[in-house]
Design a protein around this motif. Structure first.
Motif, PDB file in Angstrom:
ATOM      1  N   ARG A 115       2.440   3.420  -3.909  1.00 18.48           N
ATOM      2  CA  ARG A 115       1.591   4.047  -4.917  1.00 18.48           C
ATOM      3  C   ARG A 115       2.303   5.120  -5.736  1.00 18.48           C
ATOM      4  O   ARG A 115       1.778   5.580  -6.751  1.00 18.48           O
ATOM      5  CB  ARG A 115       0.338   4.628  -4.260  1.00 18.48           C
TER       6      ARG A 115
ATOM      7  N   GLU B 127       0.816  -1.211   0.000  1.00 17.86           N
ATOM      8  CA  GLU B 127       0.000   0.000   0.000  1.00 17.86           C
ATOM      9  C   GLU B 127       0.852   1.264   0.000  1.00 17.86           C
ATOM     10  O   GLU B 127       0.381   2.346  -0.373  1.00 17.86           O
ATOM     11  CB  GLU B 127      -0.933   0.001   1.215  1.00 17.86           C
TER      12      GLU B 127
ATOM     13  N   SER C 242      -3.892  -6.183  -2.345  1.00 14.40           N
ATOM     14  CA  SER C 242      -3.149  -4.953  -2.630  1.00 14.40           C
ATOM     15  C   SER C 242      -2.782  -4.801  -4.095  1.00 14.40           C
ATOM     16  O   SER C 242      -2.561  -3.682  -4.567  1.00 14.40           O
ATOM     17  CB  SER C 242      -1.882  -4.903  -1.773  1.00 14.40           C
TER      18      SER C 242
ATOM     19  N   ASP D   3      -5.505  -2.381  -6.758  1.00 11.26           N
ATOM     20  CA  ASP D   3      -5.377  -0.949  -7.005  1.00 11.26           C
ATOM     21  C   ASP D   3      -4.060  -0.609  -7.695  1.00 11.26           C
ATOM     22  O   ASP D   3      -4.000   0.299  -8.534  1.00 11.26           O
ATOM     23  CB  ASP D   3      -5.494  -0.173  -5.690  1.00 11.26           C
ATOM     24  N   LEU D   4      -3.002  -1.333  -7.349  1.00 13.49           N
ATOM     25  CA  LEU D   4      -1.700  -1.035  -7.960  1.00 13.49           C
ATOM     26  C   LEU D   4      -1.678  -1.403  -9.434  1.00 13.49           C
ATOM     27  O   LEU D   4      -1.042  -0.718 -10.249  1.00 13.49           O
ATOM     28  CB  LEU D   4      -0.584  -1.767  -7.210  1.00 13.49           C
TER      29      LEU D   4
ATOM     30  N   GLY E  33      -4.035   1.141 -11.194  1.00 11.25           N
ATOM     31  CA  GLY E  33      -3.448   2.472 -11.224  1.00 11.25           C
ATOM     32  C   GLY E  33      -2.196   2.583 -12.076  1.00 11.25           C
ATOM     33  O   GLY E  33      -1.598   3.663 -12.143  1.00 11.25           O
TER      34      GLY E  33
ATOM     35  N   ILE F 234       0.677   1.213 -11.520  1.00  8.95           N
ATOM     36  CA  ILE F 234       1.935   1.118 -10.758  1.00  8.95           C
ATOM     37  C   ILE F 234       2.577  -0.236 -11.012  1.00  8.95           C
ATOM     38  O   ILE F 234       3.775  -0.341 -11.244  1.00  8.95           O
ATOM     39  CB  ILE F 234       1.677   1.334  -9.257  1.00  8.95           C
TER      40      ILE F 234
END
Length: 276
Positions: A74, A71, A89, A92-93, A96, A98
């Protein structure tokens, strides 16, 4: 055959005709209880995240702390994933941008794992997602495969660690809480990877009542001190790579809970690790 389990890309696609008998079911996959990271876990994660550069390929062990480290990433770019387990986790990574897996020399563009261990959100994300593959242990843990990953960062937790860098990840207060898993495979791979690093993350104590940086382990050695990398608590990090046993002890005591540092120093002197 459970219609609530996500269909994922894998080494070999199975078809109905491959089975002699098939039993249909419909039930939610098992999910571990969701525990939010507290202030101590966030401090540990922040110290650990400082060791993860852009373009690193990550392995994360089980538990809330490795997830908390993820987390904290990011603001990174072009991370990759090659792990035994994949948790929430990564959702979102990956969404996004990442985690792109664009710099990996193998499995480019794909997050690689052996199993999914998370919430329904993770299962929904994995459903027919070509950017996420589940592969066999022969691929996820094979040292010949792992050797092809530069900048490999292994992030694992521990029950307790001793002053020389030995790790107990199996027994806590006399209770068996873990198993002999694949963490050592990833730790060794990270130590041998150009630009790689092994991170072992843990709170310094159990509620300030019992230290988790100890003079002597209370359980079996899951990771030997010959593979010691960087250990991280809420009080900072201890890089044991290339350090003598005495220097290791000093560095580990510095990241222990302040309540227990004097006792650890005394024990180190009595065992001969440090000179009184």
């Amino acid at each position: 055959i459970n219609d609530q389990v996500p269909w994922t890309y894998c080494d070999r696609i199975l078809h109905a005709e491959d089975f002699s008998i098939a039993v249909q079911t419909s039930r939610a996959p098992a999910s571990p209880p969701r525990t939010e990271a507290g202030e101590i876990e966030r401090r540990v994660a922040a110290h650990a995240a400082a060791y993860v550069p852009d373009g690193a390929t990550l392995e994360t062990g089980l538990g809330s702390l490795p997830e908390a480290v993820m987390e904290q990433l990011r603001d990174r770019r072009d991370l990759g994933v090659h792990s035994g387990a994949l948790g929430d986790s990564i959702v979102d990574l990956m969404r996004g941008g990442i985690i792109t897996n664009s710099r990996k020399p193998i499995d480019a563009g794909r997050s690689i794992g052996g199993l999914l261990l998370g919430s329904p959100r993770l299962f929904e994300f994995a459903q027919r997602n070509p950017a996420l593959w589940l592969r066999s242990v022969e691929h996820t843990h094979d040292p010949r495969i792992l050797a092809q990953l530069p900048g490999f960062v292994a992030i694992n937790s521990a029950v307790e660690v001793d002053l020389t860098g030995q790790v107990n990840a199996e027994v806590a207060s006399g209770s068996y809480v873990g198993a002999v898993g694949g963490a050592l495979d990833f730790v060794r791979a990270a130590n041998q990877s150009p630009g790689g690093i092994s991170l072992v993350v843990l709170p310094s104590s159990v509620g300030g009542k019992r230290t988790r940086v100890v003079a002597q382990l209370s359980g079996p050695v899951a990771t030997p001190r010959s593979e010691a990398g960087v250990f991280v608590t809420e009080y900072g990090s201890a890089d044991l790579r290339g350090a003598s046993l005495a220097e290791r002890a000093r560095r580990m005591i510095a990241i222990a809970h302040p309540t227990f540092r004097e006792g650890l120093e005394r024990a180190a002197c009595e065992s001969g690790l440090l000179k009184g």
